[in-house]
Design a protein around this motif. Sequence first.
Motif, PDB file in Angstrom:
ATOM      1  N   ALA A  10      -6.925  -4.294  -5.092  1.00 41.99           N
ATOM      2  CA  ALA A  10      -7.206  -2.855  -5.119  1.00 41.99           C
ATOM      3  C   ALA A  10      -8.550  -2.542  -5.757  1.00 41.99           C
ATOM      4  N   ASN A  11      -8.931  -3.295  -6.802  1.00 45.70           N
ATOM      5  CA  ASN A  11     -10.216  -3.008  -7.450  1.00 45.70           C
ATOM      6  C   ASN A  11     -11.382  -3.308  -6.516  1.00 45.70           C
ATOM      7  N   GLN A  12     -11.234  -4.331  -5.662  1.00 47.62           N
ATOM      8  CA  GLN A  12     -12.296  -4.627  -4.701  1.00 47.62           C
ATOM      9  C   GLN A  12     -12.313  -3.606  -3.565  1.00 47.62           C
ATOM     10  N   GLN A  13     -11.142  -3.085  -3.201  1.00 52.08           N
ATOM     11  CA  GLN A  13     -11.105  -1.997  -2.234  1.00 52.08           C
ATOM     12  C   GLN A  13     -11.866  -0.790  -2.774  1.00 52.08           C
ATOM     13  N   THR A  14     -11.641  -0.468  -4.028  1.00 51.41           N
ATOM     14  CA  THR A  14     -12.319   0.676  -4.652  1.00 51.41           C
ATOM     15  C   THR A  14     -13.821   0.496  -4.619  1.00 51.41           C
ATOM     16  N   ARG A  15     -14.272  -0.688  -4.972  1.00 54.81           N
ATOM     17  CA  ARG A  15     -15.720  -0.947  -5.036  1.00 54.81           C
ATOM     18  C   ARG A  15     -16.343  -0.964  -3.646  1.00 54.81           C
ATOM     19  N   TRP A  16     -15.693  -1.602  -2.682  1.00 58.01           N
ATOM     20  CA  TRP A  16     -16.284  -1.724  -1.347  1.00 58.01           C
ATOM     21  C   TRP A  16     -16.385  -0.377  -0.651  1.00 58.01           C
ATOM     22  N   PHE A  17     -15.397   0.481  -0.840  1.00 58.53           N
ATOM     23  CA  PHE A  17     -15.408   1.787  -0.178  1.00 58.53           C
ATOM     24  C   PHE A  17     -16.221   2.829  -0.953  1.00 58.53           C
ATOM     25  N   GLY A  18     -16.842   2.436  -2.050  1.00 60.02           N
ATOM     26  CA  GLY A  18     -17.737   3.335  -2.768  1.00 60.02           C
ATOM     27  C   GLY A  18     -17.031   4.461  -3.498  1.00 60.02           C
ATOM     28  N   ARG A  19     -15.870   4.175  -4.080  1.00 62.04           N
ATOM     29  CA  ARG A  19     -15.141   5.214  -4.803  1.00 62.04           C
ATOM     30  C   ARG A  19     -15.448   5.135  -6.294  1.00 62.04           C
ATOM     31  N   GLU A  20     -15.358   6.283  -6.940  1.00 64.66           N
ATOM     32  CA  GLU A  20     -15.607   6.341  -8.379  1.00 64.66           C
ATOM     33  C   GLU A  20     -14.326   6.086  -9.174  1.00 64.66           C
ATOM     34  N   ASN A  21     -13.202   6.570  -8.649  1.00 62.39           N
ATOM     35  CA  ASN A  21     -11.935   6.504  -9.375  1.00 62.39           C
ATOM     36  C   ASN A  21     -11.009   5.493  -8.705  1.00 62.39           C
ATOM     37  N   PRO A  22     -10.571   4.446  -9.417  1.00 61.98           N
ATOM     38  CA  PRO A  22      -9.672   3.459  -8.803  1.00 61.98           C
ATOM     39  C   PRO A  22      -8.375   4.071  -8.282  1.00 61.98           C
ATOM     40  N   LYS A  23      -7.918   5.173  -8.896  1.00 62.59           N
ATOM     41  CA  LYS A  23      -6.671   5.790  -8.443  1.00 62.59           C
ATOM     42  C   LYS A  23      -6.809   6.387  -7.055  1.00 62.59           C
ATOM     43  N   ASP A  24      -8.034   6.724  -6.649  1.00 63.09           N
ATOM     44  CA  ASP A  24      -8.231   7.280  -5.312  1.00 63.09           C
ATOM     45  C   ASP A  24      -7.855   6.276  -4.231  1.00 63.09           C
ATOM     46  N   THR A  25      -7.979   4.992  -4.546  1.00 67.86           N
ATOM     47  CA  THR A  25      -7.659   3.958  -3.557  1.00 67.86           C
ATOM     48  C   THR A  25      -6.187   3.990  -3.174  1.00 67.86           C
ATOM     49  N   GLN A  26      -5.322   4.400  -4.097  1.00 66.08           N
ATOM     50  CA  GLN A  26      -3.891   4.425  -3.806  1.00 66.08           C
ATOM     51  C   GLN A  26      -3.575   5.340  -2.631  1.00 66.08           C
ATOM     52  N   ALA A  27      -4.377   6.406  -2.447  1.00 63.12           N
ATOM     53  CA  ALA A  27      -4.134   7.343  -1.347  1.00 63.12           C
ATOM     54  C   ALA A  27      -4.438   6.725   0.014  1.00 63.12           C
ATOM     55  N   TYR A  28      -5.089   5.563   0.024  1.00 59.31           N
ATOM     56  CA  TYR A  28      -5.469   4.912   1.278  1.00 59.31           C
ATOM     57  C   TYR A  28      -4.638   3.661   1.553  1.00 59.31           C
ATOM     58  N   GLN A  29      -3.647   3.401   0.719  1.00 59.42           N
ATOM     59  CA  GLN A  29      -2.789   2.236   0.911  1.00 59.42           C
ATOM     60  C   GLN A  29      -1.496   2.707   1.571  1.00 59.42           C
ATOM     61  N   HIS A  30      -1.299   2.332   2.828  1.00 56.39           N
ATOM     62  CA  HIS A  30      -0.246   2.926   3.642  1.00 56.39           C
ATOM     63  C   HIS A  30       0.928   2.001   3.919  1.00 56.39           C
ATOM     64  N   ALA A  31       0.949   0.840   3.315  1.00 60.00           N
ATOM     65  CA  ALA A  31       2.040  -0.096   3.610  1.00 60.00           C
ATOM     66  C   ALA A  31       3.380   0.488   3.158  1.00 60.00           C
ATOM     67  N   ASN A  32       4.407   0.373   3.984  1.00 61.82           N
ATOM     68  CA  ASN A  32       5.723   0.883   3.618  1.00 61.82           C
ATOM     69  C   ASN A  32       6.537  -0.189   2.888  1.00 61.82           C
ATOM     70  N   PHE A  33       7.760   0.172   2.555  1.00 59.70           N
ATOM     71  CA  PHE A  33       8.604  -0.724   1.754  1.00 59.70           C
ATOM     72  C   PHE A  33       8.831  -2.057   2.459  1.00 59.70           C
ATOM     73  N   GLU A  34       9.158  -1.998   3.763  1.00 65.00           N
ATOM     74  CA  GLU A  34       9.447  -3.232   4.490  1.00 65.00           C
ATOM     75  C   GLU A  34       8.223  -4.136   4.563  1.00 65.00           C
ATOM     76  N   GLU A  35       7.051  -3.536   4.762  1.00 65.96           N
ATOM     77  CA  GLU A  35       5.826  -4.331   4.851  1.00 65.96           C
ATOM     78  C   GLU A  35       5.520  -5.011   3.526  1.00 65.96           C
ATOM     79  N   ARG A  36       5.687  -4.290   2.429  1.00 67.90           N
ATOM     80  CA  ARG A  36       5.405  -4.889   1.122  1.00 67.90           C
ATOM     81  C   ARG A  36       6.418  -5.990   0.805  1.00 67.90           C
ATOM     82  N   LEU A  37       7.656  -5.772   1.217  1.00 61.53           N
ATOM     83  CA  LEU A  37       8.674  -6.798   1.015  1.00 61.53           C
ATOM     84  C   LEU A  37       8.304  -8.064   1.782  1.00 61.53           C
ATOM     85  N   GLN A  38       7.795  -7.892   2.988  1.00 60.58           N
ATOM     86  CA  GLN A  38       7.400  -9.040   3.800  1.00 60.58           C
ATOM     87  C   GLN A  38       6.213  -9.760   3.175  1.00 60.58           C
TER      88      GLN A  38
END
Length: 653
Positions: A473-501
Amino acid sequence: MNNEATNGVGSASLPTAAIQALVRAGQEKFAQVFQAKLQSFDEMIWDVNGLKDRPGMQYDKHISFTRHGNANQALPQTYVAVVKSWLVLDHSSLGTMIARLAMARLLWEAILLRRGNDPAAFCWTNLCEEDLSQAELLMREHWKPSTVYQQGTRLLGMINFLAARSICRPLYYALQATRVGDFYRHTLTGQEERSAKLPSSRALEGVADIYNTYATRPADRLCSCALALLVVTGFRLGELLTLPLACEATEDFDGKERYRLRYYKEKARGAEKMLDIRWLTPTGTVLARKAIAEIQELTSPAHERARILEQDPNRVPVSGYQWADHIRPDELATLLGLKNRKSLEPIPKAKLPRHRENGRAFYRASEVEAYLLSERVEHLWTLDRRDGTLQMLSETLFIVYARSFHSAALPNPLLVEPLFGHDLSSFMAGHDRQKSAFERFDIREEHGDFCRITSHQFRHWLNDLADKGGLPANQQTRWFGRENPKDTQAYQHANFEERLQWVKDGIRNGEVCGTIAHVYFALPEDERDIFLEGQIQAVHFTPLGLCLHDFAIDPCSYYLNCTRKCPEYLRTKGNQQERINLIQVQRRTKQALELAQAQAATGNDEIAQAWIRHYEETLAGVEAALAIDDDPMISDGVRIQPFPNSPSRFQSL
């Protein structure tokens, strides 16, 4: 400021010295920011067109200091003068100013509600926490939860700004609205909302088809190349449209060429716009290079014309003609890129006078130039870097001839303008008077509707790919040019089943280590997957890392205190957000331990010792979790069980 009666504000609201000082400072800054552009600080409507730092983006040209939902009823002067001063003195961007004003207008409605709709009952010194609470309730009625949180944060920022300047007393109000967090994103409603932010597979395939096959006209080619760049870069729309002409750069890294694009971040702290870098993957590099080469070829004539216009911003020279020359209608139609001389007739004579001599019509070159100057875009630049310099049209990648996107007219080769955000949006989604590219080329979803896509959906889609591909997540934040690491959470769309997998695949691939992984590899190969499917029934993403506890079996015996040697807690090496949260837990626990030790010293030894043991165990667990980052034998991104020797429900196996 002194004629309060005319504004419906009583004597109790007469401005204090602090308010007078604030308003004077606001008026001085207003004169600098707006450059005294034929408008006054006290006017009900401000022309904010001059505040745009990216003219290609769509913003309202005017903002109104009126009541919420009412375009004619002005806010009282005593209230609005302070709000205006705050907006100007704490100015960061035009978009932020517009959002802050919307919040301030709603705050006034809350103030009136609590005072029986009597504006005379208000003064800044009697602003209180109940006013803020009422304002938050109104926000909930008008805006969605994420907007309420953002606007509530802006409200508290304004109150702190004013309290620091003695305009109002300090207010200690805690927002009831919370940031839409990970829990909401995993609810059914949250999943539906998040899924809508991702483009459909058919839409993405349609974009590829448009780029490869359907787009043939120059305007369509330019837009399709812009979409190709969005696919591989995830740029915000403003970042894409202000790319420098010389945006490409390469670097040799261990004998391999690495490709990058230079761009201006749209959301950045500080006033100045600084160049940033977006590194691309090898696959993205191939597509970006091809698209940029085509863009440069398509816009080369426009860049040449832009350089001519920039030599004298007060003129639009007509090549081959002097000031007093006569231009025949057919010649002028050719110069302006019109189909024929009849296309000149809709132009009002007041703007472009038409003359006759010896029975023949003609236009004067000087009047043609004046007409073109009136039709030219206001700015010959695309980015105000806020350091005293501008990025001119000729220095910008995406520029076009005027009328390039008018289906009923040919481009005007004498005028140049940036590629506007609404031009690209219309290409993707269409509008009332223009079909989208998906409609024109008959590209539909599986259920039959025409595909639709927005520029920001590419950013969501690309971030989703990176997240599912295992990028921390920290590399996602840096690559997409965000200032706040928490903003990256709004772009993570994996659902429960996907994360379980992910967890199951991670155990199979050796990327997740711990007791379950040891048991998995100790079993015969034909029994491993049976075991894994039966045992890994839940996965929870906590601020400290991953949790594999299945709450359907029993409650959490650690009460979500994972660092007290929970055997089902997994720490991700290299995840900076997890590390920051662990350090915060460590700092708070040390403070609590010191208090417990002080209590033990005063005689409350029996109770204090239990808390001391609790805090010491927590600190030991935090140190073990943090130590994973220092282990050179573990690769970044691998999830490790910090406490492999703790009791586990899998030990019996």
